[in-house]
Design a protein around this motif. Structure first.
Motif, mmCIF file in Angstrom:
data_model
loop_
_atom_site.group_PDB
_atom_site.id
_atom_site.type_symbol
_atom_site.label_atom_id
_atom_site.label_comp_id
_atom_site.label_asym_id
_atom_site.label_seq_id
_atom_site.Cartn_x
_atom_site.Cartn_y
_atom_site.Cartn_z
ATOM 1 N N LYS A 1 0.864 -1.317 0.053
ATOM 2 C CA LYS A 1 0.198 0.094 -0.014
ATOM 3 C C LYS A 1 0.763 1.462 -0.085
ATOM 4 C CE LYS A 1 -3.823 -2.185 2.504
ATOM 5 N NZ LYS A 1 -4.546 -2.011 3.936
ATOM 6 N N ILE A 2 0.349 2.258 -0.866
ATOM 7 C CA ILE A 2 1.182 3.294 -0.873
ATOM 8 C C ILE A 2 0.424 4.615 -0.683
ATOM 9 C CG2 ILE A 2 2.993 4.894 -2.274
ATOM 10 C CD1 ILE A 2 3.760 2.309 -3.909
ATOM 11 N N ASP A 3 0.632 5.545 0.163
ATOM 12 C CA ASP A 3 -0.298 6.615 0.372
ATOM 13 C C ASP A 3 -0.189 7.610 -0.887
ATOM 14 O OD1 ASP A 3 -1.341 9.336 1.152
ATOM 15 O OD2 ASP A 3 -0.516 8.934 3.230
ATOM 16 N N PRO A 4 -1.365 7.963 -1.213
ATOM 17 C CA PRO A 4 -1.522 8.910 -2.428
ATOM 18 C C PRO A 4 -0.776 10.115 -2.342
ATOM 19 C CG PRO A 4 -3.680 7.969 -1.749
ATOM 20 C CD PRO A 4 -2.765 7.781 -0.407
ATOM 21 N N LYS A 5 -0.510 10.690 -1.227
ATOM 22 C CA LYS A 5 0.204 11.763 -0.880
ATOM 23 C C LYS A 5 1.786 11.686 -1.519
ATOM 24 C CE LYS A 5 -2.895 13.258 2.848
ATOM 25 N NZ LYS A 5 -2.950 13.752 4.284
ATOM 26 N N ILE B 1 2.880 -4.453 3.038
ATOM 27 C CA ILE B 1 3.737 -3.494 3.229
ATOM 28 C C ILE B 1 3.246 -2.208 2.967
ATOM 29 C CG2 ILE B 1 6.070 -2.590 2.509
ATOM 30 C CD1 ILE B 1 6.723 -5.416 1.686
ATOM 31 N N GLU B 2 3.066 -1.390 4.000
ATOM 32 C CA GLU B 2 2.606 -0.136 3.819
ATOM 33 C C GLU B 2 3.503 1.240 4.112
ATOM 34 O OE1 GLU B 2 -1.308 2.612 5.750
ATOM 35 O OE2 GLU B 2 -0.909 0.512 6.517
ATOM 36 N N PHE B 3 3.217 2.128 3.153
ATOM 37 C CA PHE B 3 4.092 3.478 2.831
ATOM 38 C C PHE B 3 3.140 4.516 3.260
ATOM 39 C CE2 PHE B 3 6.744 0.453 0.424
ATOM 40 C CZ PHE B 3 8.052 0.615 1.131
ATOM 41 N N LYS B 4 3.368 5.370 4.212
ATOM 42 C CA LYS B 4 2.545 6.593 4.403
ATOM 43 C C LYS B 4 3.491 7.813 5.166
ATOM 44 C CE LYS B 4 1.071 4.899 9.129
ATOM 45 N NZ LYS B 4 -0.173 4.380 10.080
ATOM 46 N N ILE B 5 2.750 8.897 5.047
ATOM 47 C CA ILE B 5 3.374 10.077 5.641
ATOM 48 C C ILE B 5 2.962 10.188 7.018
ATOM 49 C CG2 ILE B 5 3.767 12.364 5.431
ATOM 50 C CD1 ILE B 5 4.970 11.108 3.233
ATOM 51 N N GLU B 6 3.983 10.359 8.060
ATOM 52 C CA GLU B 6 3.731 10.603 9.329
ATOM 53 C C GLU B 6 4.452 11.877 9.852
ATOM 54 O OE1 GLU B 6 4.592 7.989 13.387
ATOM 55 O OE2 GLU B 6 3.437 6.952 11.644
ATOM 56 N N GLU C 1 8.005 -1.206 12.123
ATOM 57 C CA GLU C 1 7.784 0.520 11.549
ATOM 58 C C GLU C 1 9.314 0.738 11.450
ATOM 59 O OE1 GLU C 1 5.509 4.412 12.487
ATOM 60 O OE2 GLU C 1 5.864 3.101 13.941
ATOM 61 N N ILE C 2 9.613 1.080 10.349
ATOM 62 C CA ILE C 2 10.944 1.812 9.884
ATOM 63 C C ILE C 2 10.340 3.491 9.590
ATOM 64 C CG2 ILE C 2 12.720 2.142 8.492
ATOM 65 C CD1 ILE C 2 12.049 -0.928 7.545
ATOM 66 N N LEU C 3 10.749 4.295 10.298
ATOM 67 C CA LEU C 3 10.893 5.606 10.296
ATOM 68 C C LEU C 3 11.872 6.490 9.451
ATOM 69 C CD1 LEU C 3 8.108 7.086 11.275
ATOM 70 C CD2 LEU C 3 9.629 8.167 12.998
ATOM 71 N N LEU C 4 11.826 6.946 8.256
ATOM 72 C CA LEU C 4 13.007 7.568 7.751
ATOM 73 C C LEU C 4 12.458 8.972 7.506
ATOM 74 C CD1 LEU C 4 13.255 4.673 5.160
ATOM 75 C CD2 LEU C 4 14.895 5.296 7.002
ATOM 76 N N PRO C 5 13.563 10.030 7.295
ATOM 77 C CA PRO C 5 13.160 11.320 6.776
ATOM 78 C C PRO C 5 12.873 11.348 5.555
ATOM 79 C CG PRO C 5 15.632 10.896 6.726
ATOM 80 C CD PRO C 5 14.983 9.600 7.406
ATOM 81 N N LEU C 6 12.049 12.321 5.254
ATOM 82 C CA LEU C 6 11.416 12.557 3.756
ATOM 83 C C LEU C 6 12.603 13.389 2.835
ATOM 84 C CD1 LEU C 6 7.953 13.881 4.389
ATOM 85 C CD2 LEU C 6 8.491 11.924 3.187
#
Length: 448
Positions: free
Chosen positions: A326-330, A366-371, A441-446
């Motif tokens: 899954k990929i966040d549309p943003k 596997i999900e990618f989103k903006i947090e 959960e892997i938290l990475l910089p944008l």
């Protein structure tokens, strides 16, 4: 000009003796005991008598007429614009009465030492609006003129009185303290109140020099610090590259290669050339993608997702499971960058030690989103969970732990190199629910 004004005043104000016959005197004929400075009961100088001038209440006058009647000396004094009538009655050589017409003040002779050197307390620069005066040891500089010292008297450390002269003219000045500072009052062309230069004004040049030297000193060490930081970043980059290579070598390990090639051989032995060709094609594409990224620190998220898909398709040929990405549309996967091959070890760990040991339906998400200002990657499997996987002590567990350790080291290097707060959190959901599985959960910089 001043002498002309005094001459006119002397014509206009000729004294008239009303009581008895007085004796006219010259200033030089005054009794010697009268010359000097006289103070009141508060130790303030109220009278200064000299042959050339007289100072009354901090105002300097010149003699116009002196008449003595018995023990009383009547004085007619003038300055540039005014006439002053006073009487002096001598008690003895140490005491005198000053009669100004509206009041009589008893004065005593000042016993302080008289010197021609100005005290250290008033030496220096003084300021009044745009005016500046500089006091030296034996002269005063004001408005491009030099004034010599004629008379100085100090009653204590806070009160100093002095008379200056230039071209036959005399000028009275005195200094004093109050709650606002140290002041000097003068009457050159007009009465001016000066304030003593502050510590900062006095040492202004020194302050500027110190500040310049301080900036040079700080600049020098900032330059050295920048060079050191640049070197440190270069070292961190080299370590980062080395970690990438180690990570790639650990991921493309003999175990994985053996399984892949064995599967291809199995399809060939069965005569299933279509499956063998498909497996070999997927395997070669994954190798190519991996080698392409081996020279890069970060890659577009779209490339990383493509590599993960190729890997998942290869693993599905060995044993069945369902996966979903899954990929966040943003998220713009082509502009968003992630560290190359950082996510794959966690995906591999979920498959090998989570789903591979599970009975029944096997799912991987596997999900990618903006947090906030970070990119969050969630890897969720319904496998047997962390504790059960560790309890089985699989022979490949040590290798997978090594791969995860390399990934964690890379995250630490990312934080050090880019001043970010990337992190990894692994949760065993088998502990809290009836379901089993693991969440990573892997938290990475944008931005890097």
């Amino acid at each position: 000009m001043k002498q002309k004004r005094r001459f006119i005043l002397s014509i206009l104000f000729i004294p008239v003796l009303l009581f008895g016959q007085g004796i006219s005197m010259l200033p030089s004929e005054l009794p010697d005991s009268i010359f000097g400075s006289w103070v009141d009961d508060k130790n303030n100088v109220m009278l200064v008598v000299a042959p050339e001038y007289i100072v009354i209440q901090n105002e300097l006058y010149y003699y116009n007429d002196i008449v003595k009647e018995k023990e009383v000396i009547n004085l007619t004094c003038v300055d540039d614009f005014n006439v002053k009538y006073v009487s002096l009655t001598e008690i003895d050589s140490a005491g005198i009465y000053l009669d100004e017409g509206y009041k009589i003040t008893k004065l005593v002779k000042n016993q302080g030492s008289i010197t021609n050197k100005l005290p250290d307390a008033i030496i220096g620069k003084w300021y009044a609006s745009k005016n500046e005066i500089k006091i030296l040891e034996d002269e005063v500089l004001f408005s491009d003129y030099s004034y010599k010292v004629d008379y100085i008297i100090s009653t204590d450390n806070s009160k100093h009185y002095f008379v200056l002269y230039k071209d036959g003219e005399y000028y009275f000045s005195y200094s004093y303290f109050n709650e606002d500072g140290h002041f000097l009052r003068t009457n050159f062309s007009k009465e001016i109140l000066f304030k003593k230069e502050s510590f900062f004004q006095k040492h202004f040049i020194s302050f500027i020099s110190i500040i310049i030297l301080l900036f040079l000193f700080i600049g020098y060490y900032l330059f050295k610090w920048k060079i050191a930081m640049t070197k440190k970043k270069e070292v961190a980059k080299r370590m980062f590259t080395e970690m990438q290579l180690k990570s790639i070598r650990s991921q493309m390990n003999p175990h994985f290669l053996f399984n892949a090639l064995s599967a291809i051989q199995n399809f060939i032995n069965k005569g299933d050339s279509i499956s063998a060709n498909h497996y070999l094609t997927e395997f070669s594409q994954l190798m190519r993608l991996t080698l392409d990224k081996s020279e890069k620190g970060v890659v577009p998220l779209s490339d990383e997702i493509e590599s993960i898909k190729k890997y998942l398709e290869l693993e599905k040929l060995r044993f069945p499971f369902h996966y979903m990405i899954k990929i966040d549309p943003k998220i713009d996967t082509y502009l968003t960058e992630v560290p190359a091959m950082l996510i794959q070890p966690f995906v591999e760990n979920a498959i090998i030690h989570g789903l591979n040991e599970k009975k029944g339906e096997k799912k991987l998400s596997i999900e990618f989103k903006i947090e906030e200002e970070n990119l969050s990657c969630l890897i969720i499997d319904n496998g047997i969970g962390i504790k059960k996987a560790q309890a089985k002590k699989d022979t490949g567990l040590k290798r997978e732990k090594y791969g995860l350790k390399l990934a964690e080291n890379r995250i630490n290097l990312i934080n050090e190199s880019y001043k970010t707060n990337a992190k990894v959190e692994i949760i065993d959901i088998s502990n809290n629910t009836r379901e089993t599985g693991t969440v990573v959960e892997i938290l990475l910089p944008l931005r890097y």
